[in-house]
Design a protein around this motif. Structure first.
Motif, PDB file in Angstrom:
ATOM      1  N   UNK A  48     -12.290  -1.211   7.971  1.00 28.23           N
ATOM      2  CA  UNK A  48     -11.764  -1.738   6.720  1.00 28.23           C
ATOM      3  C   UNK A  48     -10.811  -0.756   6.043  1.00 28.23           C
ATOM      4  N   UNK A  49      -9.820  -1.311   5.391  1.00 30.19           N
ATOM      5  CA  UNK A  49      -8.862  -0.536   4.606  1.00 30.19           C
ATOM      6  C   UNK A  49      -8.680  -1.211   3.255  1.00 30.19           C
ATOM      7  N   UNK A  50      -8.555  -0.412   2.210  1.00 34.77           N
ATOM      8  CA  UNK A  50      -8.278  -0.943   0.875  1.00 34.77           C
ATOM      9  C   UNK A  50      -7.061  -0.232   0.310  1.00 34.77           C
ATOM     10  N   UNK A  51      -6.033  -0.995   0.006  1.00 31.69           N
ATOM     11  CA  UNK A  51      -4.853  -0.438  -0.659  1.00 31.69           C
ATOM     12  C   UNK A  51      -4.973  -0.740  -2.145  1.00 31.69           C
ATOM     13  N   UNK A  52      -4.902   0.306  -2.950  1.00 30.74           N
ATOM     14  CA  UNK A  52      -5.139   0.184  -4.387  1.00 30.74           C
ATOM     15  C   UNK A  52      -3.861   0.547  -5.127  1.00 30.74           C
ATOM     16  N   UNK A  53      -3.448  -0.351  -6.007  1.00 29.11           N
ATOM     17  CA  UNK A  53      -2.209  -0.140  -6.743  1.00 29.11           C
ATOM     18  C   UNK A  53      -2.297  -0.820  -8.107  1.00 29.11           C
ATOM     19  N   UNK A  54      -1.308  -0.545  -8.956  1.00 33.56           N
ATOM     20  CA  UNK A  54      -1.231  -1.191 -10.255  1.00 33.56           C
ATOM     21  C   UNK A  54      -0.201  -2.310 -10.204  1.00 33.56           C
ATOM     22  N   UNK A  55      -0.620  -3.504 -10.595  1.00 32.30           N
ATOM     23  CA  UNK A  55       0.264  -4.664 -10.636  1.00 32.30           C
ATOM     24  C   UNK A  55       0.100  -5.342 -11.992  1.00 32.30           C
ATOM     25  N   UNK A  56       1.179  -5.427 -12.741  1.00 29.26           N
ATOM     26  CA  UNK A  56       1.169  -6.072 -14.066  1.00 29.26           C
ATOM     27  C   UNK A  56       0.105  -5.479 -14.983  1.00 29.26           C
ATOM     28  N   UNK A  57      -0.010  -4.161 -14.945  1.00 31.11           N
ATOM     29  CA  UNK A  57      -0.923  -3.481 -15.856  1.00 31.11           C
ATOM     30  C   UNK A  57      -2.390  -3.558 -15.491  1.00 31.11           C
ATOM     31  N   UNK A  58      -2.695  -3.996 -14.265  1.00 35.44           N
ATOM     32  CA  UNK A  58      -4.093  -4.077 -13.822  1.00 35.44           C
ATOM     33  C   UNK A  58      -4.228  -3.490 -12.423  1.00 35.44           C
ATOM     34  N   UNK A  59      -5.422  -2.980 -12.139  1.00 37.96           N
ATOM     35  CA  UNK A  59      -5.697  -2.434 -10.813  1.00 37.96           C
ATOM     36  C   UNK A  59      -5.900  -3.597  -9.841  1.00 37.96           C
ATOM     37  N   UNK A  60      -5.210  -3.536  -8.722  1.00 38.05           N
ATOM     38  CA  UNK A  60      -5.333  -4.565  -7.700  1.00 38.05           C
ATOM     39  C   UNK A  60      -5.755  -3.922  -6.383  1.00 38.05           C
ATOM     40  N   UNK A  61      -6.697  -4.565  -5.686  1.00 36.16           N
ATOM     41  CA  UNK A  61      -7.168  -4.075  -4.383  1.00 36.16           C
ATOM     42  C   UNK A  61      -6.790  -5.087  -3.312  1.00 36.16           C
ATOM     43  N   UNK A  62      -6.126  -4.623  -2.283  1.00 32.84           N
ATOM     44  CA  UNK A  62      -5.825  -5.461  -1.118  1.00 32.84           C
ATOM     45  C   UNK A  62      -6.638  -4.947   0.071  1.00 32.84           C
ATOM     46  N   UNK A  68     -19.986  12.787  -5.275  1.00 33.21           N
ATOM     47  CA  UNK A  68     -18.734  12.979  -5.991  1.00 33.21           C
ATOM     48  C   UNK A  68     -18.080  11.625  -6.259  1.00 33.21           C
ATOM     49  N   UNK A  69     -17.646  11.411  -7.502  1.00 37.26           N
ATOM     50  CA  UNK A  69     -16.994  10.173  -7.903  1.00 37.26           C
ATOM     51  C   UNK A  69     -15.499  10.423  -8.037  1.00 37.26           C
ATOM     52  N   UNK A  70     -14.709   9.575  -7.391  1.00 34.37           N
ATOM     53  CA  UNK A  70     -13.256   9.632  -7.532  1.00 34.37           C
ATOM     54  C   UNK A  70     -12.794   8.462  -8.390  1.00 34.37           C
ATOM     55  N   UNK A  71     -11.621   8.616  -9.005  1.00 33.84           N
ATOM     56  CA  UNK A  71     -11.160   7.628  -9.969  1.00 33.84           C
ATOM     57  C   UNK A  71      -9.701   7.251  -9.720  1.00 33.84           C
ATOM     58  N   UNK A  72      -9.409   5.975  -9.923  1.00 31.72           N
ATOM     59  CA  UNK A  72      -8.022   5.515  -9.935  1.00 31.72           C
ATOM     60  C   UNK A  72      -7.799   4.775 -11.250  1.00 31.72           C
ATOM     61  N   UNK A  73      -6.751   5.150 -11.988  1.00 34.02           N
ATOM     62  CA  UNK A  73      -6.422   4.503 -13.249  1.00 34.02           C
ATOM     63  C   UNK A  73      -5.108   3.741 -13.122  1.00 34.02           C
ATOM     64  N   UNK A  74      -4.906   2.801 -14.024  1.00 32.03           N
ATOM     65  CA  UNK A  74      -3.678   2.019 -13.971  1.00 32.03           C
ATOM     66  C   UNK A  74      -2.460   2.926 -14.097  1.00 32.03           C
ATOM     67  N   UNK A  75      -1.418   2.505 -13.391  1.00 33.81           N
ATOM     68  CA  UNK A  75      -0.128   3.189 -13.349  1.00 33.81           C
ATOM     69  C   UNK A  75      -0.138   4.488 -12.544  1.00 33.81           C
ATOM     70  N   UNK A  76      -1.268   4.789 -11.903  1.00 35.84           N
ATOM     71  CA  UNK A  76      -1.272   5.904 -10.953  1.00 35.84           C
ATOM     72  C   UNK A  76      -0.549   5.452  -9.671  1.00 35.84           C
ATOM     73  N   UNK A  77      -0.145   6.421  -8.856  1.00 35.14           N
ATOM     74  CA  UNK A  77       0.467   6.086  -7.568  1.00 35.14           C
ATOM     75  C   UNK A  77      -0.541   5.354  -6.693  1.00 35.14           C
ATOM     76  N   UNK A  78      -0.062   4.439  -5.885  1.00 39.59           N
ATOM     77  CA  UNK A  78      -0.967   3.674  -5.023  1.00 39.59           C
ATOM     78  C   UNK A  78      -1.674   4.595  -4.040  1.00 39.59           C
TER      79      UNK A  78
END
Length: 500
Positions: free
Chosen positions: A87-101, A1-11
């Motif tokens: 490991x943990x990855x926080x995924x969010x939208x920053x300045x119109x791009x997906x960012x991973x911390x 199963x593939x999950x997706x995150x798009x820009x401007x979605x909730x982190x």
């Protein structure tokens, strides 16, 4: 199963399961506007939204050359990441791009364990039942089942658990017949007979014919990630000897070095203290040959736990896009400089080397076979059980023995004395592979576009000369040639790098 995150979605926050049974694989599009993630690396990379051919990560290849392993979240591909143990990855939208911390915290620290005074004494039957349940529940009952078996503590604990659950008729124990005095196949066969399992011995092949190369080429085409573990080449040859492994259930005893802790050796304390000082002369890495006797002095403390490889000098010559790995291992060493060495090693060794070298080859093997991989010791239930166990049941700080509870269990239930057997292992004669297949190996390396061939030819001949002298560094020289071959096979054959 593939999950997706798009820009401007909730982190969102992604975190791996406790002991690495199911790493999470992440793909970030090149424009940083879409992120995909899955528990299956092949499902993820086969997805039409993943741009192919994938691009090689210079940093990833540099780690494989210099350290033998790529530490998560990095992989050998650009824009592809792994979320592994702790490991943990926080995924969010920053300045119109997906960012991973990304962040990391070892989940089996000493303070998370119960005290010896409050802990209920372990029950052998309970341990075996948990192992049996976690194994049997993961099996596809419509498929044949094989347990890769040795004389060691892990696979024998699983075998005993399955035997006590009455599951012998459904499982075949498979072992490797090694050369020399480390061969475990005789002990494995005796245990299989004692417990009532059928048994299969796999043999070492060190002269490759066309029929072997067909399986090897197919393996490297289908294995999704590169791996330079010493046993990598043996696995496609196992498939040739035992075709029933395709589409089967395959059980491995690996996966407990994180929660059961990996004790350092008696010399590791001194080595890490000395290297904490000597490794700071890192500029010498640019001038020393890989097989130089002083190269080990330049290791950081973290690099003593399972890493070895080309010097920075040789890596730069072989692979012009080389990135130094020193700053990464220096940082990881500094972060743990106040840690108990037992937990320092366990974090580095289990979450990097074990997961992305030793177990990675098993994941690759199962992906190649289309098989169901089962890692009982890496399941959440088993990891939680041993993760809270006081260390007195797991390792001895004076003798540096590990997995004490499994030693006692096997001696009590199976009359198997791990201390008497000693440390063995599935060995693979890479020197015979390199010598007997020199033209095959060098031809493959010469076809690989990653390397500077005028330099790589000179370095291979130098390493071959060192290997033939049969000194203490000859095995390292051999493995470095073998490593170049494994990486060349990945680059030349892997479908994710060669799809159009």
């Amino acid at each position: 199963m593939i999950n997706q995150y798009k820009i401007n979605s909730s982190s969102i926050t992604l975190q791996s399961d406790l002991a690495g049974e199911y790493p999470i694989y992440v793909y970030l599009s090149q424009d940083n506007r879409e992120l995909l993630y899955s528990y299956s690396i092949t499902e993820l990379l086969d997805d039409s939204r993943v741009e192919k051919p994938l691009k090689v990560s210079n940093k990833g290849v540099s780690f494989l050359l210099q350290s033998s392993v790529i530490p998560p979240p990095l992989t050998a591909y650009q824009n592809v990441f792994i979320i592994g143990i702790g490991d943990t990855a926080r995924i969010e939208t920053v300045d119109g791009k997906v960012k991973i911390n990304f962040s990391h915290e070892f989940p089996f620290a000493a303070e998370k364990r119960e005290s010896l005074a409050s802990y209920k004494e372990p029950n052998y039957d309970e341990i075996l039942k948990i192992l049996a349940d976690e194994t049997i529940n993961k099996l596809d009952k419509t498929k044949k089942t094989f347990l890769f078996h040795s004389a060691g503590k892990d696979s024998n604990s699983v075998a005993l658990a399955l035997a006590e659950a009455g599951f012998q008729e459904n499982v075949t124990l498979v072992t490797h017949r090694s050369k020399g005095n480390l061969d475990e196949s005789v002990v494995s066969e005796q245990i299989a007979e004692k417990l009532g399992f059928s048994h299969q011995i796999l043999h070492e092949v060190d002269t490759l014919q066309d029929e072997h190369l067909d399986f090897i080429n197919d393996y490297f085409a289908k294995a999704p990630l590169p791996c330079v573990d010493n046993l990598c080449l043996a696995y496609p040859l196992y498939a040739k000897q035992l075709p029933e492994l395709f589409n089967a259930n395959i059980i491995f005893g690996d996966g407990n070095d994180s929660h059961m802790i990996s004790p350092p050796s008696a010399k590791d304390s001194l080595k890490t203290k000395v290297s904490n000082f000597t490794s700071r002369f890192s500029f010498f890495r640019k001038f020393i040959d890989s097989e130089n006797k002083y190269s080990s002095l330049l290791r950081t403390p973290a690099e003593w736990f399972g890493q070895s490889g080309f010097s920075l000098k040789d890596s730069r010559k072989v692979f012009p896009n080389t990135v130094s790995t020193y700053s990464y291992w220096r940082k990881e060493s500094n972060l743990r400089k106040s840690w108990d060495l037992f937990y320092f090693k366990s974090d580095i060794y289990s979450t990097r080397v074990i997961s992305e070298k030793m177990i990675r080859k098993l994941f690759n093997f199962s992906d190649y076979l289309g098989a169901q991989i089962v890692l009982p010791f890496a399941t959440k239930r088993v990891a939680e059980y041993f993760g809270k166990m006081p260390e007195q049941y797991l390792f001895d700080r004076q003798t540096f023995k590990n997995k004490l509870i499994l030693r006692d269990l096997l001696k009590d239930k199976l009359n198997l004395d791990s201390d008497e057997i000693g440390k063995m292992g599935w060995s693979y004669d890479t020197k015979a592979i390199v010598n007997n297949n020199w033209h095959i190996i060098t031809a493959e390396i010469s076809q690989c576009s990653l390397w500077d061939h005028s330099e790589v030819d000179r370095i291979i001949l130098r390493l071959k000369n060192s290997m033939d002298k049969d000194t203490k560094y000859s095995q390292l020289s051999c493995r470095l040639i073998y490593r170049l071959y494994l990486l060349s096979m990945w680059k030349n054959k892997c479908r994710y790098l060669n799809e159009r």
